[in-house]
Design a protein around this motif. Structure first.
Motif, PDB file in Angstrom:
ATOM      1  N   GLU A 163      13.392   4.675   9.259  1.00  0.00           N
ATOM      2  CA  GLU A 163      12.508   5.798   9.558  1.00  0.00           C
ATOM      3  C   GLU A 163      11.386   5.906   8.537  1.00  0.00           C
ATOM      4  O   GLU A 163      10.247   6.250   8.881  1.00  0.00           O
ATOM      5  CB  GLU A 163      13.318   7.092   9.614  1.00  0.00           C
ATOM      6  N   GLU A 164      11.686   5.611   7.274  1.00  0.00           N
ATOM      7  CA  GLU A 164      10.648   5.666   6.248  1.00  0.00           C
ATOM      8  C   GLU A 164       9.567   4.617   6.500  1.00  0.00           C
ATOM      9  O   GLU A 164       8.374   4.862   6.251  1.00  0.00           O
ATOM     10  CB  GLU A 164      11.263   5.459   4.862  1.00  0.00           C
ATOM     11  N   ASP A 165       9.944   3.448   7.005  1.00  0.00           N
ATOM     12  CA  ASP A 165       8.947   2.445   7.371  1.00  0.00           C
ATOM     13  C   ASP A 165       8.004   2.983   8.446  1.00  0.00           C
ATOM     14  O   ASP A 165       6.780   2.798   8.373  1.00  0.00           O
ATOM     15  CB  ASP A 165       9.625   1.173   7.876  1.00  0.00           C
ATOM     16  N   TRP A 166       8.574   3.630   9.459  1.00  0.00           N
ATOM     17  CA  TRP A 166       7.732   4.213  10.520  1.00  0.00           C
ATOM     18  C   TRP A 166       6.772   5.245   9.933  1.00  0.00           C
ATOM     19  O   TRP A 166       5.586   5.278  10.294  1.00  0.00           O
ATOM     20  CB  TRP A 166       8.604   4.868  11.590  1.00  0.00           C
ATOM     21  N   ARG A 167       7.265   6.076   9.035  1.00  0.00           N
ATOM     22  CA  ARG A 167       6.383   7.087   8.430  1.00  0.00           C
ATOM     23  C   ARG A 167       5.262   6.428   7.631  1.00  0.00           C
ATOM     24  O   ARG A 167       4.109   6.893   7.659  1.00  0.00           O
ATOM     25  CB  ARG A 167       7.201   8.040   7.557  1.00  0.00           C
ATOM     26  N   LEU A 182       1.412  -2.382  -0.633  1.00  0.00           N
ATOM     27  CA  LEU A 182       2.225  -2.771  -1.776  1.00  0.00           C
ATOM     28  C   LEU A 182       2.806  -1.546  -2.477  1.00  0.00           C
ATOM     29  O   LEU A 182       3.976  -1.543  -2.878  1.00  0.00           O
ATOM     30  CB  LEU A 182       1.400  -3.596  -2.760  1.00  0.00           C
ATOM     31  N   ASP A 183       2.000  -0.504  -2.604  1.00  0.00           N
ATOM     32  CA  ASP A 183       2.469   0.712  -3.258  1.00  0.00           C
ATOM     33  C   ASP A 183       3.624   1.343  -2.479  1.00  0.00           C
ATOM     34  O   ASP A 183       4.666   1.687  -3.045  1.00  0.00           O
ATOM     35  CB  ASP A 183       1.312   1.696  -3.397  1.00  0.00           C
ATOM     36  N   ALA A 184       3.451   1.491  -1.164  1.00  0.00           N
ATOM     37  CA  ALA A 184       4.493   2.121  -0.345  1.00  0.00           C
ATOM     38  C   ALA A 184       5.763   1.284  -0.321  1.00  0.00           C
ATOM     39  O   ALA A 184       6.872   1.811  -0.487  1.00  0.00           O
ATOM     40  CB  ALA A 184       3.967   2.331   1.080  1.00  0.00           C
ATOM     41  N   TRP A 185       5.633  -0.015  -0.134  1.00  0.00           N
ATOM     42  CA  TRP A 185       6.817  -0.880  -0.024  1.00  0.00           C
ATOM     43  C   TRP A 185       7.580  -0.941  -1.347  1.00  0.00           C
ATOM     44  O   TRP A 185       8.804  -1.020  -1.362  1.00  0.00           O
ATOM     45  CB  TRP A 185       6.379  -2.275   0.407  1.00  0.00           C
TER      46      TRP A 185
END
Length: 287
Positions: free
Chosen positions: A29-33, A173-176
């Motif tokens: 779900e965090e990936d979708w967000r 890169l920051d989010a991942w």
């Protein structure tokens, strides 16, 4: 038959998770967000006879090229043109860019070719299912030990990544890198970094990538350090390289081939990426 396409919202994420579970994909779900945050007006939901039927997401990679991901259709509704309608809406939203890219599964490759996409490079998905690293011993020689990535590393990581990927993608890169504290790593030397790797939590396994390094020695040191930290967790890696030493290292560490993905492009070629820098991708949803 009526197919409508509207903007995807956070309220649609549970449906997206159902679709990706049907397909056996690894997103959370965090990936979708994150995907919605990267381009809120560029993610779409298809409705078939008024009911949710499919999804697609897009990213604008610094104006150099667009990216299409998460093209999924409810399994009982495949073959009705829903995937094509979503793809065309995604491409329409990226029309201002000179090119669009994606990573195609064998199931989707025919659709993309029929819309004009051409193959650029083949990726091999490697998986390690529940066995700890065997430690081949070929892990970086005299390089400094990889250390955990910190937020201040992201701009330098983006600088190193851009020539390998073909565009700058600092936000990705920051989010991942925030997914698994302590598992994203850099090799730092005087004057800069030799490489970095990001490990991201998935619903099926931890996804390792992107892995960016200026040589096989640094790439193996980074991956080896991630394997040590992740213990017996299941891992996924989409490798970009066919370097013989690298492929032997993956075999020795228990990462087995699962399937092939094809990176495809529609539109003008961008500055040729430097494949010797990009050893593993960030995932089919972002490149």
């Amino acid at each position: 038959m009526t197919i409508e396409v509207r903007t995807l919202t956070e309220d649609d994420i549970p449906f997206g998770m159902t679709l990706k579970d049907q397909a056996g994909w690894n997103q959370t779900e965090e990936d979708w967000r994150s995907l919605l945050a990267f381009r809120p007006d560029g993610c779409f939901l298809a409705l078939h006879e008024g009911a949710p039927a499919g999804t697609v997401t897009t990213i604008d990679h610094s104006g150099v090229f667009g990216w299409v991901g998460m093209l999924l259709v409810w399994h009982d509704l495949r073959g009705l043109g829903i995937g094509r309608a979503l793809l065309r809406r995604a491409l329409e939203s990226l029309a201002q860019l000179p090119a669009v890219k994606l990573d195609a599964t064998p199931l989707g490759e025919g659709l993309y070719r029929s819309e004009g996409f051409e193959a650029e490079v083949v990726l091999e998905r490697r998986v390690r299912a529940g066995s700890p690293s065997r430690g081949s011993g070929e892990r970086g020689g005299g390089l400094p030990r990889p250390r955990p990535m910190v937020p201040a590393d992201i701009p330098r990581a983006a600088d190193l990544d851009a020539p390998g990927f073909g565009a700058r993608r600092e936000a990705v890169l920051d989010a991942w890198s925030r997914s698994v504290p302590g598992a994203s790593l850099v090799i730092e030397v005087a004057g800069g970094i030799r490489g970095f790797v990001i490990a991201r939590r998935g619903s099926r396994a931890t996804h390792v990538g992107p892995l960016v390094a200026d040589g096989a020695e640094a790439a193996m040191a980074l991956l080896g350090a991630v394997l040590d930290r992740m213990g017996s967790e299941d891992l996924i890696l989409d490798t970009m390289s066919r370097d013989p030493a690298w492929m032997q290292f993956l075999d020795a560490e228990g990462l087995r081939g699962e399937r092939i993905l094809t990176r495809m492009r529609l539109g003008l070629p961008s500055t040729p990426p430097r494949p010797s820098l990009l050893w593993a991708s960030a995932g089919p949803e972002v490149g």
